[in-house]
Scaffold this motif. Structure first.
Motif, mmCIF file in Angstrom:
data_model
loop_
_atom_site.group_PDB
_atom_site.id
_atom_site.type_symbol
_atom_site.label_atom_id
_atom_site.label_comp_id
_atom_site.label_asym_id
_atom_site.label_seq_id
_atom_site.Cartn_x
_atom_site.Cartn_y
_atom_site.Cartn_z
ATOM 1 N N ASP A 130 0.829 -1.136 -0.014
ATOM 2 C CA ASP A 130 -0.173 0.121 0.229
ATOM 3 C C ASP A 130 0.952 1.236 -0.087
ATOM 4 O O ASP A 130 0.453 2.133 -0.471
ATOM 5 N N THR A 131 2.075 1.060 0.592
ATOM 6 C CA THR A 131 2.935 2.303 0.680
ATOM 7 C C THR A 131 3.446 2.544 -0.811
ATOM 8 O O THR A 131 3.354 3.686 -1.214
ATOM 9 N N ILE A 132 3.886 1.719 -1.458
ATOM 10 C CA ILE A 132 4.351 1.774 -2.850
ATOM 11 C C ILE A 132 3.236 2.250 -3.747
ATOM 12 O O ILE A 132 3.510 3.269 -4.465
ATOM 13 N N VAL A 133 1.952 1.692 -3.850
ATOM 14 C CA VAL A 133 0.907 2.118 -4.731
ATOM 15 C C VAL A 133 0.597 3.755 -4.232
ATOM 16 O O VAL A 133 0.528 4.452 -5.234
ATOM 17 N N SER A 134 0.857 4.178 -2.962
ATOM 18 C CA SER A 134 0.202 5.607 -2.680
ATOM 19 C C SER A 134 1.486 6.406 -3.256
ATOM 20 O O SER A 134 1.200 7.317 -3.823
ATOM 21 N N LEU A 135 2.754 6.020 -2.910
ATOM 22 C CA LEU A 135 3.820 6.558 -3.325
ATOM 23 C C LEU A 135 3.856 6.836 -4.935
ATOM 24 O O LEU A 135 4.021 8.100 -5.623
ATOM 25 N N LYS A 136 3.294 5.888 -5.858
ATOM 26 C CA LYS A 136 3.250 5.881 -7.308
ATOM 27 C C LYS A 136 2.102 6.689 -7.552
ATOM 28 O O LYS A 136 2.301 7.660 -8.474
ATOM 29 N N GLU A 137 1.103 6.876 -7.087
ATOM 30 C CA GLU A 137 -0.133 7.458 -7.050
ATOM 31 C C GLU A 137 0.266 9.107 -6.870
ATOM 32 O O GLU A 137 -0.096 10.133 -7.805
ATOM 33 N N LYS A 138 1.022 9.428 -6.073
ATOM 34 C CA LYS A 138 1.347 10.766 -5.687
ATOM 35 C C LYS A 138 2.575 10.898 -6.388
ATOM 36 O O LYS A 138 3.098 12.481 -6.116
ATOM 37 N N CYS A 139 3.072 10.270 -7.235
ATOM 38 C CA CYS A 139 4.324 10.684 -8.067
ATOM 39 C C CYS A 139 5.443 10.968 -7.124
ATOM 40 O O CYS A 139 6.125 11.943 -7.554
#
Length: 323
Positions: free
Chosen positions: A312-321
């Motif tokens: 979930d951390t990585i998904v969130s980081l990608k979403e937020k660029c």
């Protein structure tokens, strides 16, 4: 479930943990008075205004940790106060001004206002595992760490561990103040926190994951422990909603080596480029001790598995660029 309509205050509301506390409080039906340094800074507050029910039940107030009395308006009429506002910095030129004063004076400033506000029944303070893990004598590899461990301020000074010192002085002062003034306080001591971000910018503990992906290891540790931000936020709320909650609550994840973390990331995201951190294993600090988390589990907090948190951390980081 929460008492519908209860009013609570969250300080430093735009921060990583605090944003999640606000989100969960709104879901549970609370009215939230949230303090931020600058309510006109839209970039820093729009993620709060975008939360469900924020229009109806979230009010923002300007407050500064070093400005005595600046929390009065926000705390007035509240049943409880979540004090999370405190600087997180590891590289400082002037520790007193940048870290110690805001942490220590800010905490006393908020508690002083709570003391003068008859509606406040409980204060929930966000402390840190930093205030647990530097006792004298130092923790050994077979030690079981729990709520009775306190970092030693003189050791922190000696080793110039300014962040740990600031958090330790602030928590110690908070215990003294609440004892002297009959305030009911519960303290949360989380370790490094990861999980999805609500705020638009990278915060210190999630940045650690970015560093590890990029082949850096800022603390030169062989092992890290991470706990999910959603669990930490829920623990804060359970600390309010459980009448018998008391003292400190250590909340931390299992011990994982840097290699284990990277393996897990490669498994979850095969397309993610993860740099090697070779060549520094000789100097890496080994800190393998056990942490007892029974107390926080007794509040009804189930700890999220590391794999889910990392994903979930990585998904969130990608979403937020941010990656």
């Amino acid at each position: 479930m929460a008492d519908k309509g209860k009013m609570v205050c969250v300080t430093g509301a735009s921060g990583y943990i605090a944003s999640w506390i606000v989100k969960l409080l709104l879901i549970r039906g609370y009215t939230v008075k949230a303090t931020v340094r600058d309510p006109t800074d839209t970039k820093k507050i729009e993620h709060l205004l975008a939360l469900d029910d924020a229009k109806e039940r979230l009010k923002l107030f300007k407050a500064d940790l070093l400005d005595e009395g600046s929390f009065e308006q926000a705390i007035q009429g509240c049943d409880a106060v979540f004090h999370t506002a405190s600087p997180v910095l590891f590289i400082v030129t002037d520790p007193q001004t940048e870290l110690i004063d805001p942490a220590l004076k800010g905490t006393i400033n908020v508690l002083n206002t709570c003391k003068k506000t008859p509606s406040v029944k409980r204060v929930i303070l966000t402390s840190s595992m930093a205030v647990v893990l530097r006792p004298q004598p130092p923790i050994g590899p077979n030690d079981v760490v729990d709520e009775t461990f306190f970092s030693d301020p003189s050791l922190c000074k000696e080793t110039e561990n300014w962040y740990v010192l600031a958090k330790t002085l602030a928590e110690n002062a908070a215990w003294q103040f609440t004892k002297d003034n009959g305030i009911d306080m519960v303290v949360l001591n989380p370790g490094f926190i990861i999980g999805p971000l609500l705020q638009p910018t990278l915060n210190f503990s999630v940045e650690l994951i970015v560093h590890l992906i990029n082949g850096n290891n800022p603390f030169n540790n062989k092992y890290y422990r991470f706990v999910d931000v959603r669990d930490v936020a829920l623990a804060h709320i359970k600390a309010l909603e459980t009448p018998s909650a008391n003292g400190r609550y250590v909340i931390d994840g299992p011990n994982m080596s840097v290699n284990d973390i990277k393996e897990l990331l490669r498994e979850l995201f095969p397309d993610l480029y993860i740099a090697d951190t070779n060549g520094e294993s000789d100097q890496m600090t080994e800190m393998s001790y056990k942490v007892r988390v029974e107390k926080v589990k007794n509040l009804g907090v189930e700890l999220t598995p590391m794999k889910s948190s990392l994903r979930d951390t990585i998904v969130s980081l990608k979403e937020k660029c941010l990656l």
